[in-house]
Write a protein that holds these residues in place. Sequence first.
Motif, PDB file in Angstrom:
ATOM      1  N   LEU A  72     -19.100  18.400 -20.254  1.00  0.00           N
ATOM      2  CA  LEU A  72     -19.030  19.800 -20.690  1.00  0.00           C
ATOM      3  C   LEU A  72     -18.162  20.617 -19.735  1.00  0.00           C
ATOM      4  O   LEU A  72     -17.381  21.467 -20.161  1.00  0.00           O
ATOM      5  N   GLU A  73     -18.316  20.351 -18.452  1.00  0.00           N
ATOM      6  CA  GLU A  73     -17.497  21.021 -17.440  1.00  0.00           C
ATOM      7  C   GLU A  73     -16.024  20.635 -17.619  1.00  0.00           C
ATOM      8  O   GLU A  73     -15.131  21.477 -17.515  1.00  0.00           O
ATOM      9  N   ALA A  74     -15.766  19.381 -17.913  1.00  0.00           N
ATOM     10  CA  ALA A  74     -14.396  18.911 -18.154  1.00  0.00           C
ATOM     11  C   ALA A  74     -13.796  19.612 -19.368  1.00  0.00           C
ATOM     12  O   ALA A  74     -12.632  20.029 -19.347  1.00  0.00           O
ATOM     13  N   ALA A  75     -14.592  19.769 -20.434  1.00  0.00           N
ATOM     14  CA  ALA A  75     -14.110  20.453 -21.635  1.00  0.00           C
ATOM     15  C   ALA A  75     -13.805  21.920 -21.333  1.00  0.00           C
ATOM     16  O   ALA A  75     -12.789  22.459 -21.794  1.00  0.00           O
ATOM     17  N   LEU A  76     -14.654  22.566 -20.549  1.00  0.00           N
ATOM     18  CA  LEU A  76     -14.442  23.967 -20.179  1.00  0.00           C
ATOM     19  C   LEU A  76     -13.129  24.131 -19.405  1.00  0.00           C
ATOM     20  O   LEU A  76     -12.299  24.972 -19.737  1.00  0.00           O
ATOM     21  N   TRP A  77     -12.942  23.305 -18.377  1.00  0.00           N
ATOM     22  CA  TRP A  77     -11.721  23.392 -17.570  1.00  0.00           C
ATOM     23  C   TRP A  77     -10.495  22.957 -18.383  1.00  0.00           C
ATOM     24  O   TRP A  77      -9.420  23.517 -18.230  1.00  0.00           O
ATOM     25  N   GLY A  78     -10.670  21.995 -19.249  1.00  0.00           N
ATOM     26  CA  GLY A  78      -9.571  21.574 -20.118  1.00  0.00           C
ATOM     27  C   GLY A  78      -9.151  22.681 -21.071  1.00  0.00           C
ATOM     28  O   GLY A  78      -7.961  22.906 -21.298  1.00  0.00           O
ATOM     29  N   ARG A  79     -10.141  23.417 -21.627  1.00  0.00           N
ATOM     30  CA  ARG A  79      -9.832  24.551 -22.507  1.00  0.00           C
ATOM     31  C   ARG A  79      -9.102  25.651 -21.747  1.00  0.00           C
ATOM     32  O   ARG A  79      -8.156  26.256 -22.259  1.00  0.00           O
ATOM     33  N   ARG A  80      -9.550  25.909 -20.512  1.00  0.00           N
ATOM     34  CA  ARG A  80      -8.859  26.921 -19.696  1.00  0.00           C
ATOM     35  C   ARG A  80      -7.399  26.521 -19.466  1.00  0.00           C
ATOM     36  O   ARG A  80      -6.501  27.359 -19.539  1.00  0.00           O
ATOM     37  N   ALA A  81      -7.187  25.250 -19.173  1.00  0.00           N
ATOM     38  CA  ALA A  81      -5.823  24.763 -18.945  1.00  0.00           C
ATOM     39  C   ALA A  81      -4.997  24.849 -20.230  1.00  0.00           C
ATOM     40  O   ALA A  81      -3.829  25.251 -20.203  1.00  0.00           O
ATOM     41  N   TYR A  82      -5.603  24.505 -21.356  1.00  0.00           N
ATOM     42  CA  TYR A  82      -4.896  24.570 -22.639  1.00  0.00           C
ATOM     43  C   TYR A  82      -4.547  26.020 -22.982  1.00  0.00           C
ATOM     44  O   TYR A  82      -3.428  26.318 -23.422  1.00  0.00           O
ATOM     45  N   GLU A  83      -5.475  26.937 -22.762  1.00  0.00           N
ATOM     46  CA  GLU A  83      -5.205  28.347 -23.029  1.00  0.00           C
ATOM     47  C   GLU A  83      -4.095  28.878 -22.127  1.00  0.00           C
ATOM     48  O   GLU A  83      -3.252  29.664 -22.570  1.00  0.00           O
ATOM     49  N   ALA A  84      -4.063  28.436 -20.869  1.00  0.00           N
ATOM     50  CA  ALA A  84      -2.969  28.832 -19.970  1.00  0.00           C
ATOM     51  C   ALA A  84      -1.642  28.288 -20.483  1.00  0.00           C
ATOM     52  O   ALA A  84      -0.616  28.981 -20.424  1.00  0.00           O
ATOM     53  N   ALA A  85      -1.653  27.069 -20.994  1.00  0.00           N
ATOM     54  CA  ALA A  85      -0.440  26.476 -21.552  1.00  0.00           C
ATOM     55  C   ALA A  85       0.020  27.265 -22.784  1.00  0.00           C
ATOM     56  O   ALA A  85       1.220  27.489 -22.965  1.00  0.00           O
ATOM     57  N   LEU A  86      -0.917  27.702 -23.615  1.00  0.00           N
ATOM     58  CA  LEU A  86      -0.559  28.516 -24.787  1.00  0.00           C
ATOM     59  C   LEU A  86       0.052  29.846 -24.363  1.00  0.00           C
ATOM     60  O   LEU A  86       1.046  30.298 -24.939  1.00  0.00           O
ATOM     61  N   ARG A  87      -0.532  30.473 -23.347  1.00  0.00           N
ATOM     62  CA  ARG A  87      -0.021  31.773 -22.875  1.00  0.00           C
ATOM     63  C   ARG A  87       1.327  31.653 -22.183  1.00  0.00           C
ATOM     64  O   ARG A  87       2.055  32.634 -22.073  1.00  0.00           O
ATOM     65  N   SER A  88       1.682  30.453 -21.727  1.00  0.00           N
ATOM     66  CA  SER A  88       2.941  30.278 -20.998  1.00  0.00           C
ATOM     67  C   SER A  88       4.165  30.508 -21.873  1.00  0.00           C
ATOM     68  O   SER A  88       5.256  30.730 -21.365  1.00  0.00           O
ATOM     69  N   GLY A  89       3.981  30.430 -23.190  1.00  0.00           N
ATOM     70  CA  GLY A  89       5.095  30.669 -24.098  1.00  0.00           C
ATOM     71  C   GLY A  89       5.968  29.455 -24.337  1.00  0.00           C
ATOM     72  O   GLY A  89       6.904  29.511 -25.123  1.00  0.00           O
TER      73      GLY A  89
END
Length: 181
Positions: free
Chosen positions: A131-148
């Motif tokens: 669950l912790e891995a999924a949380l941190w993975g989602r944060r990383a994915y959202e940062a990648a989305l915001r990067s443009g």
Amino acid sequence: MDRAAPATATTKAWSSTRTATASRSPHELRSRPKGECHGASAMSEFVESLHEIFERLGRIQTRRMFGGHGVWHEGRMIALIAKDTLYLKSDADSAEHFDKLNLPPFTYERNGKTMPMSYRQAPADLFEDRLEAALWGRRAYEAALRSGQPPKQKKITAGKSAAKKTPAKKAPVKKKKAASS
């Protein structure tokens, strides 16, 4: 467990545990001192284990790059592995989560200067808790989305593109003149 412990991964330790000691956690394996012999197959095993670690995030792909590996989710690079350490994509919005745990950025040398990148060291808890891995993975994915950055497009191999070519046209058939009577 100390939440601020770095998530380094000594590949030899990972490999030896996979074959000899199943009872030790991935974090315990990653905490061995660096400097031991690192085999390519051990690194490959560690990289392959990320599929299981991030299983609750969804499908990931891994690929070799620049002496390490990249980790992609839905066409976006969300992590990299360099020098036996997993780094997750970060940005200004997610930096506070990394800062709370004192997790440093990935850096490299360029023209004698240390250059930080937008990837931060992953917390050790991510290797222990899906669950912790999924949380941190989602944060990383959202940062990648915001990067443009646009998602990575799949390349068509030469064999597949050749199959899509239109067939060659046949030469026209010459008509014979009818015999006059």
